[in-house]
Design an enzyme around this catalytic site. Structure first.
Site, PDB file in Angstrom:
ATOM      1  N   ARG A  93       0.818  -1.210   0.000  1.00  0.00           N
ATOM      2  CA  ARG A  93       0.000   0.000   0.000  1.00  0.00           C
ATOM      3  C   ARG A  93       0.861   1.273   0.000  1.00  0.00           C
ATOM      4  NH1 ARG A  93      -4.217   0.160   3.041  1.00  0.00           N
ATOM      5  NH2 ARG A  93      -4.026   2.382   3.184  1.00  0.00           N
ATOM      6  N   ARG A 122      -7.257   2.188   7.314  1.00  0.00           N
ATOM      7  CA  ARG A 122      -6.226   3.032   6.695  1.00  0.00           C
ATOM      8  C   ARG A 122      -6.732   3.869   5.512  1.00  0.00           C
ATOM      9  NH1 ARG A 122      -0.611  -0.231   6.753  1.00  0.00           N
ATOM     10  NH2 ARG A 122       0.242   1.861   6.835  1.00  0.00           N
ATOM     11  N   PRO A 123      -7.565   4.861   5.811  1.00  0.00           N
ATOM     12  CA  PRO A 123      -8.081   5.730   4.752  1.00  0.00           C
ATOM     13  C   PRO A 123      -7.002   6.625   4.131  1.00  0.00           C
ATOM     14  CG  PRO A 123      -8.758   6.528   6.917  1.00  0.00           C
ATOM     15  CD  PRO A 123      -8.038   5.235   7.147  1.00  0.00           C
ATOM     16  N   ILE A 124      -7.340   7.278   3.012  1.00  0.00           N
ATOM     17  CA  ILE A 124      -6.374   8.165   2.337  1.00  0.00           C
ATOM     18  C   ILE A 124      -6.941   9.585   2.209  1.00  0.00           C
ATOM     19  CG2 ILE A 124      -5.051   6.476   0.998  1.00  0.00           C
ATOM     20  CD1 ILE A 124      -7.147   7.131  -1.302  1.00  0.00           C
ATOM     21  N   ASP A 125      -7.996   9.858   3.014  1.00  0.00           N
ATOM     22  CA  ASP A 125      -8.685  11.152   2.894  1.00  0.00           C
ATOM     23  C   ASP A 125      -7.737  12.343   3.076  1.00  0.00           C
ATOM     24  OD1 ASP A 125      -8.610  10.012   5.531  1.00  0.00           O
ATOM     25  OD2 ASP A 125      -9.828  11.685   6.234  1.00  0.00           O
ATOM     26  N   LEU A 126      -6.748  12.210   3.964  1.00  0.00           N
ATOM     27  CA  LEU A 126      -5.871  13.361   4.226  1.00  0.00           C
ATOM     28  C   LEU A 126      -4.924  13.622   3.050  1.00  0.00           C
ATOM     29  CD1 LEU A 126      -5.135  12.601   7.984  1.00  0.00           C
ATOM     30  CD2 LEU A 126      -6.731  14.289   7.035  1.00  0.00           C
ATOM     31  N   VAL A 327      -2.814   4.776  17.444  1.00  0.00           N
ATOM     32  CA  VAL A 327      -2.558   5.198  16.061  1.00  0.00           C
ATOM     33  C   VAL A 327      -3.396   4.398  15.059  1.00  0.00           C
ATOM     34  CG1 VAL A 327      -0.778   5.491  14.280  1.00  0.00           C
ATOM     35  CG2 VAL A 327      -0.238   5.979  16.674  1.00  0.00           C
ATOM     36  N   ARG A 397       9.086  -8.330   4.109  1.00  0.00           N
ATOM     37  CA  ARG A 397       8.739  -7.013   3.559  1.00  0.00           C
ATOM     38  C   ARG A 397       9.535  -5.915   4.261  1.00  0.00           C
ATOM     39  NH1 ARG A 397       3.226  -5.557   4.711  1.00  0.00           N
ATOM     40  NH2 ARG A 397       4.215  -3.623   4.142  1.00  0.00           N
TER      41      ARG A 397
HETATM   42  N1  EPU Z   1      -5.063   8.172   8.412  1.00  0.00           N
HETATM   43  C1  EPU Z   1      -6.264   8.739   8.062  1.00  0.00           C
HETATM   44  N2  EPU Z   1      -6.360   9.338   6.840  1.00  0.00           N
HETATM   45  C2  EPU Z   1      -5.317   9.400   5.974  1.00  0.00           C
HETATM   46  C3  EPU Z   1      -4.089   8.810   6.343  1.00  0.00           C
HETATM   47  C4  EPU Z   1      -3.992   8.199   7.574  1.00  0.00           C
HETATM   48  O1  EPU Z   1      -7.230   8.699   8.831  1.00  0.00           O
HETATM   49  O2  EPU Z   1      -5.486   9.956   4.883  1.00  0.00           O
HETATM   50  C5  EPU Z   1      -4.961   7.487   9.721  1.00  0.00           C
HETATM   51  C6  EPU Z   1      -4.650   6.002   9.555  1.00  0.00           C
HETATM   52  O3  EPU Z   1      -5.800   5.247   9.318  1.00  0.00           O
HETATM   53  C7  EPU Z   1      -3.996   5.661  10.872  1.00  0.00           C
HETATM   54  C8  EPU Z   1      -3.260   6.957  11.219  1.00  0.00           C
HETATM   55  O4  EPU Z   1      -3.834   7.981  10.400  1.00  0.00           O
HETATM   56  O5  EPU Z   1      -4.953   5.392  11.839  1.00  0.00           O
HETATM   57  C9  EPU Z   1      -1.762   6.899  10.944  1.00  0.00           C
HETATM   58  O6  EPU Z   1      -1.510   6.617   9.588  1.00  0.00           O
HETATM   59  P1  EPU Z   1      -0.268   7.221   8.809  1.00  0.00           P
HETATM   60  O7  EPU Z   1      -0.766   7.835   7.558  1.00  0.00           O
HETATM   61  O8  EPU Z   1       0.535   8.051   9.742  1.00  0.00           O
HETATM   62  O9  EPU Z   1       0.533   5.906   8.460  1.00  0.00           O
HETATM   63  P2  EPU Z   1       1.119   5.474   7.070  1.00  0.00           P
HETATM   64  O10 EPU Z   1       1.793   6.615   6.416  1.00  0.00           O
HETATM   65  O11 EPU Z   1       0.105   4.715   6.320  1.00  0.00           O
HETATM   66  C10 EPU Z   1       3.465   4.907   8.072  1.00  0.00           C
HETATM   67  C11 EPU Z   1       4.355   3.703   8.107  1.00  0.00           C
HETATM   68  C12 EPU Z   1       3.742   2.652   9.011  1.00  0.00           C
HETATM   69  C13 EPU Z   1       3.588   3.263  10.410  1.00  0.00           C
HETATM   70  C14 EPU Z   1       2.744   4.544  10.346  1.00  0.00           C
HETATM   71  C15 EPU Z   1       2.621   5.260  11.665  1.00  0.00           C
HETATM   72  C16 EPU Z   1       5.381   3.762   5.936  1.00  0.00           C
HETATM   73  C17 EPU Z   1       5.552   3.148   4.604  1.00  0.00           C
HETATM   74  N3  EPU Z   1       4.509   3.182   6.762  1.00  0.00           N
HETATM   75  O12 EPU Z   1       2.226   4.440   7.558  1.00  0.00           O
HETATM   76  O13 EPU Z   1       4.661   1.585   9.074  1.00  0.00           O
HETATM   77  O14 EPU Z   1       2.952   2.346  11.269  1.00  0.00           O
HETATM   78  O15 EPU Z   1       3.340   5.447   9.383  1.00  0.00           O
HETATM   79  O16 EPU Z   1       3.865   5.562  12.182  1.00  0.00           O
HETATM   80  O17 EPU Z   1       6.036   4.750   6.250  1.00  0.00           O
HETATM   81  C18 EPU Z   1       5.352  -0.623   9.436  1.00  0.00           C
HETATM   82  O18 EPU Z   1       6.500  -0.260   9.086  1.00  0.00           O
HETATM   83  O19 EPU Z   1       5.128  -1.743   9.954  1.00  0.00           O
HETATM   84  C19 EPU Z   1       4.234   0.291   9.233  1.00  0.00           C
HETATM   85  C20 EPU Z   1       2.971  -0.121   9.233  1.00  0.00           C
END
Ligand code: EPU
Length: 417
Positions: A93, A122-126, A327, A397
């Protein structure tokens, strides 16, 4: 299908080197799409996720050459495709991170909509809120999300949650937008700073990365860069727990101790001895560990990516520990697997109450996600008998040679086909 077998192991001893950070390498690979000259990356970890990301870059028209020792050379001068297909998106993803760079470079970006995963919806709205603020039209159709704009123009954007991925995607799109973007309530993770440093080397104008307000002045063009990926703080934290759980005494090299303050503080609370010396950390376990409470938070709080590993430690620590996951809403999939090994854990909403047991017993278990897999390896190090872990592709991974590294520390661990 490969499996990892872990036997009850003696206290770990020796030195282990941490690889480059997965969660820095992936956004930096995405950002390489923004430049028109050669990008040279060093200390890129050897991971399945990196393989898939390189496949995505090649498919989009970038030239990607990989060398031994974690060096990758990328040239994106002639990228001509803007669609990241379902087959690759469903493997990883994080490839949604190509959206920002593609939108900035080609004014179009399309990628298969990321679905939910083992740790939450894990939405992408932001991410999309940011693209819209920069002037993009978004459309979601047939499982794909598209973004297009005649031009991107900087704006003030407030993130409702300091999402790591949204901060990265918006920062990359804004790097080539017209005018200034200010991103408030931005994520402050070290990986954001690493990405900003990399973009700056390419010619971007970014200030404030590592704080909650990042200012990006768009430039017309980005060029090449030579960049070494920062050490993986989560891998380092995982080996710290490995030393703690086995009552070991290990030195971890290639660490930035300030990036793992919560892990250091929490392990000290358990009674472990920790010595910091430049880019090395020595972790000395203690037979009589004390229970601790943990609440995961965005950086600089305790990282969600170390929650499962610390839970494994708490399962064999006498007393009651409480772990609150704030989180991700569903990051307790490892609990059922740990319970199959004899752990005493109760889940109540976002809290896990862990009652330490004297010993765990091996069982066939499966890695439900990357960090869950790491937690099972750690539990296996102290469980009676042979713990056989299935679905280890999750572990591959994100951990560069974990069983080899642990074996050099004296762990009884091997991979079977
Ligand atoms: N969220 C929203 N809307 C969005 C984006 C995120 O509501 O548009 C929510 C998510 O659903 C979640 C929270 O915000 O509840 C945190 O998500 P974030 O976007 O910060 O995480 P990410 O970018 O998808 C990265 C790491 C993850 C790590 C998280 C938090 C990468 C590739 N992945 O994910 O790493 O857990 O930040 O620190 O950088 C891992 O390495 O095992 C892993 C899952």
């Amino acid at each position: 299908m490969s499996k990892i077998v872990v036997e009850k192991s003696p206290p770990l001893k020796g030195t282990v080197r941490v690889s480059g950070a997965k969660n820095s390498a992936l956004p930096i690979l995405a950002a390489s799409l923004l430049g028109t000259e050669d990008i040279v990356l060093e200390d890129v970890p050897n991971l399945k996720d990196v393989d898939v990301f390189c496949e995505v870059l090649s498919l989009l028209g970038a030239k990607v050459n990989r060398y031994d020792g974690g060096k990758i050379v990328i040239n994106s001068a002639n990228i001509d495709k803007y669609e990241n297909p379902y087959e690759l998106m469903s493997k990883m993803r994080a490839s949604f991170l190509v959206m920002g760079p593609l939108l900035a470079r080609l004014k179009h970006a399309k990628t298969s909509m990321p679905g939910g995963c083992a740790i939450g919806t894990r939405p992408i709205d932001l991410h999309l809120k940011g693209f819209k603020a920069l002037g993009a039209d978004i459309d979601v159709e047939h499982g794909y999300v598209g973004a297009s704009a005649e031009k991107l123009v900087g704006d003030r954007i407030y993130l409702d949650f300091p999402s790591v991925g949204a901060t990265e995607n918006i920062m990359m799109a804004a790097a080539l937008a017209e005018g200034e973007t200010v991103l408030d309530n931005a994520a402050m993770e070290p990986e954001i700073v690493d990405l900003a440093n990399f973009l700056s080397k390419m010619g971007a104008d970014i200030k404030g990365a590592g704080t909650s307000s990042i200012r990006i002045r768009g430039v017309e063009k980005l060029g090449g860069a030579v960049h070494s990926v920062i050490p993986d703080r989560i891998e380092a934290g995982t080996y710290m727990v490995a030393s703690a759980i086995t009552g070991g005494d290990i030195i971890i090299e290639n660490v930035i101790p300030s990036h793992i303050k919560p892990a250091i503080a929490k392990l000290r609370e358990t009674g472990c001895e920790i010595w910091e010396n430049g880019d090395k950390i020595r972790v000395i376990g203690n037979k009589q560990l004390k229970p601790i409470d943990i609440k995961t938070l965005p950086y600089p709080g305790f990282p969600t990516d170390l929650q499962a590993q610390f839970m494994a430690l708490m399962t064999v620590t006498e007393g009651t520990s409480v772990i609150i996951e704030t989180v991700f809403e569903n990051r307790f999939m490892h609990v059922d697997e740990l319970k199959r090994m004899g752990a005493n854990i109760k889940i109540d909403g976002r809290s896990a109450i862990v009652q330490g047991v004297e010993t765990l017993a091996s069982a066939p278990v499966k890695a439900t996600d990357l960090r869950a897999g790491a937690a099972l390896i750690l539990a296996g190090l102290v469980a009676d008998g042979n713990t056989v872990i299935d679905n280890i592709y999750h572990i591959d991974r994100g951990y560069d040679g974990i069983e080899k590294k642990l074996a050099t520390l004296g762990a009884k661990i091997s991979r079977i086909e």
